[in-house]
Design a protein around this motif. Structure first.
Motif, PDB file in Angstrom:
ATOM      1  N   TRP A  80      -4.884   6.947   2.445  1.00 15.93           N
ATOM      2  CA  TRP A  80      -4.711   8.256   1.825  1.00 15.93           C
ATOM      3  C   TRP A  80      -3.264   8.436   1.395  1.00 15.93           C
ATOM      4  O   TRP A  80      -2.328   8.150   2.142  1.00 15.93           O
ATOM      5  CB  TRP A  80      -5.089   9.364   2.810  1.00 15.93           C
ATOM      6  N   LYS A  81      -3.102   8.935   0.171  1.00 15.04           N
ATOM      7  CA  LYS A  81      -1.768   9.265  -0.313  1.00 15.04           C
ATOM      8  C   LYS A  81      -1.781  10.703  -0.783  1.00 15.04           C
ATOM      9  O   LYS A  81      -2.746  11.143  -1.430  1.00 15.04           O
ATOM     10  CB  LYS A  81      -1.375   8.348  -1.470  1.00 15.04           C
ATOM     11  N   ARG A  82      -0.707  11.413  -0.510  1.00  9.54           N
ATOM     12  CA  ARG A  82      -0.628  12.824  -0.881  1.00  9.54           C
ATOM     13  C   ARG A  82       0.324  13.006  -2.050  1.00  9.54           C
ATOM     14  O   ARG A  82       1.400  12.392  -2.094  1.00  9.54           O
ATOM     15  CB  ARG A  82      -0.145  13.652   0.314  1.00  9.54           C
ATOM     16  N   TYR A  83      -0.108  13.849  -2.997  1.00  7.36           N
ATOM     17  CA  TYR A  83       0.734  14.152  -4.154  1.00  7.36           C
ATOM     18  C   TYR A  83       0.767  15.660  -4.356  1.00  7.36           C
ATOM     19  O   TYR A  83      -0.155  16.370  -3.948  1.00  7.36           O
ATOM     20  CB  TYR A  83       0.154  13.527  -5.436  1.00  7.36           C
ATOM     21  N   ASP A  84       1.777  16.140  -5.039  1.00  6.17           N
ATOM     22  CA  ASP A  84       1.768  17.533  -5.487  1.00  6.17           C
ATOM     23  C   ASP A  84       0.688  17.670  -6.554  1.00  6.17           C
ATOM     24  O   ASP A  84       0.589  16.842  -7.454  1.00  6.17           O
ATOM     25  CB  ASP A  84       3.115  17.921  -6.106  1.00  6.17           C
ATOM     26  N   GLU A 109      -0.059  11.369 -15.080  1.00  6.77           N
ATOM     27  CA  GLU A 109       0.007  10.016 -15.633  1.00  6.77           C
ATOM     28  C   GLU A 109       0.450   9.005 -14.577  1.00  6.77           C
ATOM     29  O   GLU A 109      -0.065   7.877 -14.522  1.00  6.77           O
ATOM     30  CB  GLU A 109       0.946   9.982 -16.838  1.00  6.77           C
ATOM     31  N   LYS A 110       1.383   9.397 -13.752  1.00  3.86           N
ATOM     32  CA  LYS A 110       1.880   8.504 -12.693  1.00  3.86           C
ATOM     33  C   LYS A 110       0.746   8.171 -11.723  1.00  3.86           C
ATOM     34  O   LYS A 110       0.525   7.000 -11.386  1.00  3.86           O
ATOM     35  CB  LYS A 110       3.033   9.183 -11.943  1.00  3.86           C
ATOM     36  N   ILE A 111       0.003   9.186 -11.307  1.00  2.00           N
ATOM     37  CA  ILE A 111      -1.103   8.975 -10.371  1.00  2.00           C
ATOM     38  C   ILE A 111      -2.180   8.132 -11.033  1.00  2.00           C
ATOM     39  O   ILE A 111      -2.708   7.177 -10.451  1.00  2.00           O
ATOM     40  CB  ILE A 111      -1.692  10.320  -9.899  1.00  2.00           C
ATOM     41  N   ARG A 112      -2.505   8.474 -12.275  1.00  2.00           N
ATOM     42  CA  ARG A 112      -3.515   7.713 -13.007  1.00  2.00           C
ATOM     43  C   ARG A 112      -3.150   6.235 -13.069  1.00  2.00           C
ATOM     44  O   ARG A 112      -3.966   5.365 -12.760  1.00  2.00           O
ATOM     45  CB  ARG A 112      -3.659   8.266 -14.428  1.00  2.00           C
ATOM     46  N   ASP A 113      -1.923   5.953 -13.464  1.00  2.00           N
ATOM     47  CA  ASP A 113      -1.492   4.567 -13.625  1.00  2.00           C
ATOM     48  C   ASP A 113      -1.478   3.826 -12.291  1.00  2.00           C
ATOM     49  O   ASP A 113      -1.800   2.627 -12.235  1.00  2.00           O
ATOM     50  CB  ASP A 113      -0.115   4.503 -14.293  1.00  2.00           C
ATOM     51  N   GLU A 114      -1.128   4.498 -11.227  1.00  2.00           N
ATOM     52  CA  GLU A 114      -1.151   3.859  -9.896  1.00  2.00           C
ATOM     53  C   GLU A 114      -2.574   3.454  -9.535  1.00  2.00           C
ATOM     54  O   GLU A 114      -2.809   2.334  -9.061  1.00  2.00           O
ATOM     55  CB  GLU A 114      -0.631   4.836  -8.827  1.00  2.00           C
ATOM     56  N   ILE A 115      -3.523   4.362  -9.745  1.00  2.00           N
ATOM     57  CA  ILE A 115      -4.914   4.073  -9.399  1.00  2.00           C
ATOM     58  C   ILE A 115      -5.450   2.927 -10.261  1.00  2.00           C
ATOM     59  O   ILE A 115      -6.127   2.020  -9.764  1.00  2.00           O
ATOM     60  CB  ILE A 115      -5.794   5.327  -9.569  1.00  2.00           C
ATOM     61  N   LEU A 116      -5.143   2.947 -11.540  1.00  2.00           N
ATOM     62  CA  LEU A 116      -5.649   1.901 -12.430  1.00  2.00           C
ATOM     63  C   LEU A 116      -5.036   0.538 -12.098  1.00  2.00           C
ATOM     64  O   LEU A 116      -5.702  -0.497 -12.221  1.00  2.00           O
ATOM     65  CB  LEU A 116      -5.379   2.266 -13.888  1.00  2.00           C
ATOM     66  N   THR A 117      -3.800   0.524 -11.664  1.00  2.00           N
ATOM     67  CA  THR A 117      -3.159  -0.729 -11.265  1.00  2.00           C
ATOM     68  C   THR A 117      -3.859  -1.303 -10.031  1.00  2.00           C
ATOM     69  O   THR A 117      -4.169  -2.495  -9.977  1.00  2.00           O
ATOM     70  CB  THR A 117      -1.670  -0.500 -10.960  1.00  2.00           C
ATOM     71  N   VAL A 118      -4.126  -0.447  -9.056  1.00  2.00           N
ATOM     72  CA  VAL A 118      -4.847  -0.880  -7.862  1.00  2.00           C
ATOM     73  C   VAL A 118      -6.232  -1.399  -8.242  1.00  2.00           C
ATOM     74  O   VAL A 118      -6.690  -2.433  -7.745  1.00  2.00           O
ATOM     75  CB  VAL A 118      -4.961   0.282  -6.847  1.00  2.00           C
ATOM     76  N   ALA A 119      -6.894  -0.687  -9.135  1.00  2.00           N
ATOM     77  CA  ALA A 119      -8.244  -1.081  -9.550  1.00  2.00           C
ATOM     78  C   ALA A 119      -8.238  -2.436 -10.236  1.00  2.00           C
ATOM     79  O   ALA A 119      -9.095  -3.286  -9.976  1.00  2.00           O
ATOM     80  CB  ALA A 119      -8.838  -0.010 -10.480  1.00  2.00           C
ATOM     81  N   ILE A 141      -2.842  17.301  -3.436  1.00  2.00           N
ATOM     82  CA  ILE A 141      -4.064  16.530  -3.660  1.00  2.00           C
ATOM     83  C   ILE A 141      -3.892  15.214  -2.915  1.00  2.00           C
ATOM     84  O   ILE A 141      -2.803  14.648  -2.883  1.00  2.00           O
ATOM     85  CB  ILE A 141      -4.323  16.312  -5.171  1.00  2.00           C
ATOM     86  N   TRP A 142      -4.971  14.783  -2.267  1.00  2.00           N
ATOM     87  CA  TRP A 142      -4.949  13.520  -1.536  1.00  2.00           C
ATOM     88  C   TRP A 142      -5.895  12.544  -2.221  1.00  2.00           C
ATOM     89  O   TRP A 142      -7.002  12.933  -2.645  1.00  2.00           O
ATOM     90  CB  TRP A 142      -5.420  13.714  -0.091  1.00  2.00           C
ATOM     91  N   LEU A 143      -5.461  11.283  -2.314  1.00  2.00           N
ATOM     92  CA  LEU A 143      -6.268  10.271  -2.981  1.00  2.00           C
ATOM     93  C   LEU A 143      -6.335   9.012  -2.131  1.00  2.00           C
ATOM     94  O   LEU A 143      -5.361   8.659  -1.451  1.00  2.00           O
ATOM     95  CB  LEU A 143      -5.673   9.925  -4.346  1.00  2.00           C
ATOM     96  N   LYS A 144      -7.502   8.359  -2.193  1.00  2.19           N
ATOM     97  CA  LYS A 144      -7.673   7.130  -1.425  1.00  2.19           C
ATOM     98  C   LYS A 144      -8.553   6.183  -2.210  1.00  2.19           C
ATOM     99  O   LYS A 144      -9.566   6.588  -2.787  1.00  2.19           O
ATOM    100  CB  LYS A 144      -8.323   7.458  -0.086  1.00  2.19           C
ATOM    101  N   THR A 145      -8.165   4.907  -2.234  1.00  2.00           N
ATOM    102  CA  THR A 145      -8.966   3.907  -2.932  1.00  2.00           C
ATOM    103  C   THR A 145      -9.390   2.816  -1.950  1.00  2.00           C
ATOM    104  O   THR A 145      -8.665   2.510  -0.996  1.00  2.00           O
ATOM    105  CB  THR A 145      -8.168   3.255  -4.077  1.00  2.00           C
ATOM    106  N   SER A 146     -10.572   2.266  -2.198  1.00  2.00           N
ATOM    107  CA  SER A 146     -11.032   1.151  -1.377  1.00  2.00           C
ATOM    108  C   SER A 146     -12.096   0.379  -2.136  1.00  2.00           C
ATOM    109  O   SER A 146     -12.579   0.827  -3.174  1.00  2.00           O
ATOM    110  CB  SER A 146     -11.590   1.659  -0.034  1.00  2.00           C
TER     111      SER A 146
END
Lengths: 111, 144
Positions: free
Chosen positions: B9-13, B20-30, B65-70
């Motif tokens: 889990w990662k927390r963001y404002d 865009e920063k959050i989007r790009d982080e998730i897409l990089t992980v994906a 907002i909290w986000l988690k990828t797996s």
């Protein structure tokens, strides 16, 4: 993979003015796309939105298209969409909005 | 079957300026996890529609907002949580009926519909998380 957002306007064939959008129409770029598109449609009788280099569209982008289409209809202008493919084409179809627009598979005869 | 928590889990404002920063982080992980290029476009759609909804409507003022990828088998799992006003995006279909004329169409309601259409599953619950009651959305996307 997704191209950087850009848009331009130029004279096409047979009286069409081409509004070409590259990359994304999303929550970040929608305002710019809407302002540009309203200007093109407002100033020309026939506008074609060239989507051949559009990689991605979200509901924010669909909102732009809907507003532009309404403006064209209200002003008695022609507005068509050409060259949608891949994810963009799927989103237009899934949303049901593709039935509201005049769509061409390619830009043949328009640019 | 591989279950791998690759993000935690990662927390963001919850602010559009970080989208865009959050989007790009998730897409990089994906991408690193093996999500195909075609499916990354669908993932981005889900990220955008859900995050922008939270940023726009969840809070009156400041919030997180909290986000988690797996990875879960052949699926990429994205979870989103917020402490904003309770809202179940799956509760109703906000689209227009097909016979609504153009002049009467309003642009809202399509975002969640598109997410449900493109993801293998989307599940919502309202539960205690991170010290408060949270809207918790879990989305599964086929990786190929």
């Amino acid at each position: 993979m997704i191209r950087e957002f850009a848009q331009k306007q130029y004279e096409g064939s047979n009286g069409w003015i081409v509004w070409a959008v590259v990359g994304r129409i999303d929550s970040v770029t929608a305002d710019a796309a809407l302002a540009f598109g309203k200007d093109v449609v407002g100033n020309n009788a026939k506008t074609v939105l060239d989507m051949t280099e559009l990689d991605y569209i979200s509901s924010a982008g669909l909102r732009v298209l809907l507003i532009i289409q309404k403006q064209a209809a209200k002003e008695g202008k022609e507005f068509i969409i050409a060259g949608a493919s891949g994810m963009v084409s799927s989103v237009l179809e899934d949303s049901g909005l593709s039935t509201l627009f005049t769509m061409r598979d390619s830009m043949d005869g328009l640019k | 079957m591989v279950n791998e928590n690759i993000g935690g889990w990662k927390r963001y404002d919850a602010d559009m300026k970080f989208y865009e920063k959050i989007r790009d982080e998730i897409l990089t992980v994906a991408e690193q996890a093996g999500v195909s290029a075609r499916q990354q476009l669908r993932l981005e759609l889900g990220v955008e529609e859900i995050l922008v909804n939270v940023f726009s409507y969840a809070y009156d003022d400041f919030g997180y907002i909290w986000l988690k990828t797996s990875v879960e088998g052949d699926c990429f799992r994205l979870e989103v949580a917020d402490h904003g006003r309770p809202f179940d995006p799956l509760a109703r279909d906000y689209r227009h009926a097909e016979n609504v004329p153009l002049a009467d169409r309003q642009p809202g309601g399509l975002g969640i519909f598109l997410v449900k259409k493109n993801f293998k599953s989307v599940v919502y619950c309202y539960e205690e998380m991170f010290g408060g009651m949270a809207n918790h959305l879990t989305m599964l996307l086929q990786m190929k």
